[in-house]
Scaffold this active site. Structure first.
Site: not given
Length: 334
Positions: A75-77, A79
């Site tokens: 859930q990387s912002n 990325c």
């Protein structure tokens, strides 16, 4: 003169606003709280990584790269925003993601959904304890064998070049403080990969500002995080030739609100997210800003700040993660 501070893409029109949180300040009975809305930065859904990417993508284009490769959690912002920047500048993007403790869900919502919607060229999922760097390097080698050129961006965009984005933000805050006649005694921010906090400290140093930066840790203990921020601050200062004494006293991190670990919910985070939503109508996220606000609330309640202080909370974005944990915020039926 090192020109790197001027080599920058522009993904946001103008400054992000600073808003007074009058109802939250009243509810807490402490200092005057304002919020810097970096959740309104340009690129898809906004967030602090946009500032870092303005410098990182400029460097990638300068080097002739056609593909950005980066890494992070499912859930990387970071990325999500790296992929959005690649789309904006006509580049391809490949992602290396770490599998969460609960297992990888290919149909996951939140940022994971946006990775597919924005058209990631490749998504490589590795175990939670895997080393992402060699996987990124392998992808870069595969592209090189095809005659393409990759540009690798570390977790959170937090290297010396990415950190310049928050030097620029500190200068923006100083300009806004001057325009409104409201200097800020403290800036409180989530502290993870260290680039945001290190950049703010460097930027305030460059402006000879007395504003103090407090990081609220989202993954590490105080000693480890403060050392990480200090190392990045020093290497960034060296890169740009910042003529200031860089000592450990410049770095302050609060580690009491991490909870069991990165991205693992806490009661204090849930309270903070609900309180800000229900007093100010502003959405925080459960991983970064929720825990950072929990830290600010906790410090206010224990008397860390004087009543007359002006505290600026940096909203670093991340609201798509809210939609992955509805069970934390929807009351259970009795």
């Amino acid at each position: 003169m090192n020109p790197i501070r001027y080599e920058r893409r522009r993904y946001t029109t103008g400054q992000t606003p600073i808003e007074k949180l009058e109802r939250l300040s009243q509810a807490l009975g402490g200092p005057t709280i304002s919020i810097k809305r970096d959740d309104q930065l340009g690129l898809t859904v906004g967030g602090n990584k946009t500032r870092k990417l303005e410098y990182l993508v400029a460097d990638a284009l300068k080097q002739g790269a056609d593909t950005l490769i980066t890494c992070g959690a499912v859930q990387s912002n970071h990325c999500r925003l790296t992929l959005a920047a690649a789309v904006r500048d006509g580049l391809k993007c490949q992602l290396v993601l770490t599998e969460p403790a609960t297992g990888y869900e290919p149909q996951a919502s939140g940022n994971h959904l946006l990775f597919h919607l924005l058209g990631a060229e490749k998504i490589e999922v590795i175990p939670a304890d895997g080393d992402m760097q060699p996987v990124m390097e392998k992808l870069a080698q595969e592209l090189a064998s095809e005659g393409r050129k990759a540009y690798l961006i570390p977790v959170g965009g937090s290297n010396e070049i990415g950190t310049l984005g928050y030097m620029a933000c500190a200068e923006e805050i100083e300009q806004q403080a001057w325009e409104t006649g409201t200097p800020y005694d403290y800036v409180v921010t989530a502290s993870g990969s260290a680039g945001t906090q290190a950049g703010l400290v460097a930027g305030f140093l460059a402006r000879h500002s007395s504003t103090q930066v407090i990081g609220v840790n989202v993954s590490r203990d105080r000693t480890t995080q403060e050392a990480k921020v200090l190392d990045l601050l020093r290497s960034t200062a060296e890169m740009i030739g910042l003529q200031s004494e860089i000592g450990a006293e410049l770095i302050s991190c609060e580690d009491r609100y991490v909870g069991p670990g990165y991205a693992i919910p806490t009661e204090e985070m849930v309270e903070a997210v609900k309180l800000v939503a229900q007093t100010e109508g502003i959405l925080l996220d459960p991983v970064y800003t929720g825990k950072a606000m929990a830290g600010l609330i906790g410090m206010i309640r224990e008397g860390r700040f004087a009543k007359e202080d002006h505290v600026l909370f940096l909203h670093t974005g991340g609201s798509p993660a809210l939609y992955t944990v509805p069970e934390l915020f929807i009351p259970k039926e009795s």
